[in-house]
Each structure stands twice: as structure tokens, then as C-alpha cells.
Design a protein around this motif. Structure first.
Motif, PDB file in Angstrom:
ATOM      1  N   ALA A 229       0.820  -1.207   0.000  1.00  0.00           N
ATOM      2  CA  ALA A 229       0.000   0.000   0.000  1.00  0.00           C
ATOM      3  C   ALA A 229       0.859   1.265   0.000  1.00  0.00           C
ATOM      4  O   ALA A 229       0.551   2.232  -0.703  1.00  0.00           O
ATOM      5  N   LEU A 230       1.943   1.253   0.772  1.00  0.00           N
ATOM      6  CA  LEU A 230       2.816   2.423   0.826  1.00  0.00           C
ATOM      7  C   LEU A 230       3.563   2.601  -0.490  1.00  0.00           C
ATOM      8  O   LEU A 230       3.798   3.736  -0.933  1.00  0.00           O
ATOM      9  N   PHE A 231       3.914   1.508  -1.131  1.00  0.00           N
ATOM     10  CA  PHE A 231       4.537   1.595  -2.451  1.00  0.00           C
ATOM     11  C   PHE A 231       3.595   2.299  -3.426  1.00  0.00           C
ATOM     12  O   PHE A 231       3.994   3.231  -4.129  1.00  0.00           O
ATOM     13  N   VAL A 232       2.345   1.876  -3.464  1.00  0.00           N
ATOM     14  CA  VAL A 232       1.377   2.462  -4.399  1.00  0.00           C
ATOM     15  C   VAL A 232       1.166   3.943  -4.088  1.00  0.00           C
ATOM     16  O   VAL A 232       1.162   4.783  -4.998  1.00  0.00           O
ATOM     17  N   LYS A 233       1.023   4.273  -2.802  1.00  0.00           N
ATOM     18  CA  LYS A 233       0.813   5.674  -2.434  1.00  0.00           C
ATOM     19  C   LYS A 233       2.031   6.523  -2.811  1.00  0.00           C
ATOM     20  O   LYS A 233       1.892   7.612  -3.385  1.00  0.00           O
TER      21      LYS A 233
ATOM     22  N   ASP B  74      10.199   8.734  -6.026  1.00  0.00           N
ATOM     23  CA  ASP B  74      10.539   7.555  -6.833  1.00  0.00           C
ATOM     24  C   ASP B  74      11.588   6.703  -6.116  1.00  0.00           C
ATOM     25  O   ASP B  74      11.475   5.480  -6.062  1.00  0.00           O
ATOM     26  N   GLU B  75      12.591   7.354  -5.571  1.00  0.00           N
ATOM     27  CA  GLU B  75      13.639   6.637  -4.836  1.00  0.00           C
ATOM     28  C   GLU B  75      13.039   5.868  -3.662  1.00  0.00           C
ATOM     29  O   GLU B  75      13.355   4.693  -3.443  1.00  0.00           O
ATOM     30  N   GLN B  76      12.148   6.516  -2.920  1.00  0.00           N
ATOM     31  CA  GLN B  76      11.544   5.852  -1.773  1.00  0.00           C
ATOM     32  C   GLN B  76      10.596   4.732  -2.201  1.00  0.00           C
ATOM     33  O   GLN B  76      10.546   3.681  -1.572  1.00  0.00           O
TER      34      GLN B  76
ATOM     35  N   ILE C 242      10.905   0.779  -1.046  1.00  0.00           N
ATOM     36  CA  ILE C 242       9.785   0.031  -0.451  1.00  0.00           C
ATOM     37  C   ILE C 242       9.489  -1.207  -1.285  1.00  0.00           C
ATOM     38  O   ILE C 242       9.306  -2.299  -0.743  1.00  0.00           O
ATOM     39  N   ARG C 243       9.456  -1.055  -2.593  1.00  0.00           N
ATOM     40  CA  ARG C 243       9.192  -2.187  -3.494  1.00  0.00           C
ATOM     41  C   ARG C 243      10.201  -3.308  -3.271  1.00  0.00           C
ATOM     42  O   ARG C 243       9.841  -4.479  -3.234  1.00  0.00           O
ATOM     43  N   ASP C 244      11.450  -2.942  -3.100  1.00  0.00           N
ATOM     44  CA  ASP C 244      12.490  -3.957  -2.927  1.00  0.00           C
ATOM     45  C   ASP C 244      12.331  -4.730  -1.622  1.00  0.00           C
ATOM     46  O   ASP C 244      12.787  -5.869  -1.526  1.00  0.00           O
TER      47      ASP C 244
END
Length: 154
Positions: free
Chosen positions: A26-30, A51-53, A57-59
Motif C-alpha cells: 500500500a505504501l509503495f502504491v501511495k 521515486d527513490e523511496q 519500499i518495493r524492494d
């Protein structure tokens, strides 16, 4: 190492790891949405920061899911299971100010750090040193996001 039947501590740990997984999705999408929709005089800096953050998170998503699997449990399986489990609040507005985006991401990451600290206690109760070590790293990364976002608001 798999979860043994009747192991309440380990079952609680797995439940919270899946909740952490949902929060990361959810935080990735937001964060990615804010990356796409940020506007204003600080556009470039915030566009790059978000984008960096988001990528950071995705990783972590795969690492969290693989930890659940290593514990012999199942992970979340759908966007519905993510939506039911995540504490990160939806944000559908595409017109938030850049300042409001930064503040919202900061607050979500502060909550994530708190969740990680609670998860560390569960890992200790379950005597799961490997998960405890991973949580230390994940907490450090989340605290760095909080620091960057907090400094951006000054």
C-alpha cells in the motif's frame, strides 16, 4: 524452520509479517502515486525523492514475503487481501499539495516504524533471530525515509 502447530508466538509473527507486507504494498502504491502527481516549484526534487523511496519500499516487499514462506506459512495472495490487511490509508486525490504529500508519507512511514518495532518484539517472543535481524535493517531504512521526509518539511 516451519511453524509448528500450536505455536502462538510464531503464528502471531507470521500474521504481523503479512500485515507488514500489506503495508509495504500500500505504501509503495501511495508513494508512486505521489511521484506521478506531485507538482509545484519543488517538483523535480520531490518527484525524484518519491521515486527513490517507492523503489526502496518495493524492494522490501519480496524480502518480507520470502521470510513468511521461509517460516512455512502463506503470504498475501491478492489485492483484496492487501486492502483488508493494510493500515496505510488510501489516498485517491491527485491534487494534494506537495507539502501535504510529504507530510502524509512521513506520517505513514512513522507508523510503519512503530509497526516494525512491535514486530521485533514478536520475533523475540517467537525466538526467531533471523527475522529479528531483518527487522533491524527494515527499521533503519524506514527511519531514513522518515528523516528525509521530516527534513523536507522544514
Amino acid at each position: 524452520m516451519t511453524i509448528e502447530a500450536g505455536s502462538n508466538a510464531r503464528a502471531a509473527l507470521v500474521g504481523e509479517l503479512n500485515a507488514l507486507l500489506a503495508d509495504h504494498f500500500a505504501l509503495f502504491v501511495k508513494t508512486k502515486s505521489f511521484h506521478w502527481h506531485v507538482a509545484g516549484p519543488r517538483f523535480r526534487d520531490l518527484h525524484l525523492l518519491f521515486d527513490e523511496q517507492a523503489l526502496e519500499i518495493r524492494d522490501q516487499i519480496d524480502l518480507i514475503a520470502e521470510r513468511v514462506r521461509k517460516l512455512g506459512a502463506d503470504t498475501l495472495t491478492s489485492t483484496g487481501s492487501i486492502a483488508r490487511t493494510a493500515r496505510v490509508k488510501d489516498q485517491d486525490s491527485t491534487t494534494l499539495s506537495a507539502e501535504d504529500m510529504v507530510a502524509e508519507l512521513r506520517d505513514e512511514n512513522v507508523a510503519l516504524v512503530q509497526r516494525l518495532k512491535e514486530l521485533k518484539e514478536l520475533a523475540g517472543e517467537a525466538r526467531d533471530n533471523a527475522t529479528e535481524g531483518l527487522i533491524d535493517g527494515w527499521t533503519d531504512v524506514a527511519e531514513q525515509r522518515v528523516w528525509f521526509l521530516t527534513q523536507t518539511l522544514k
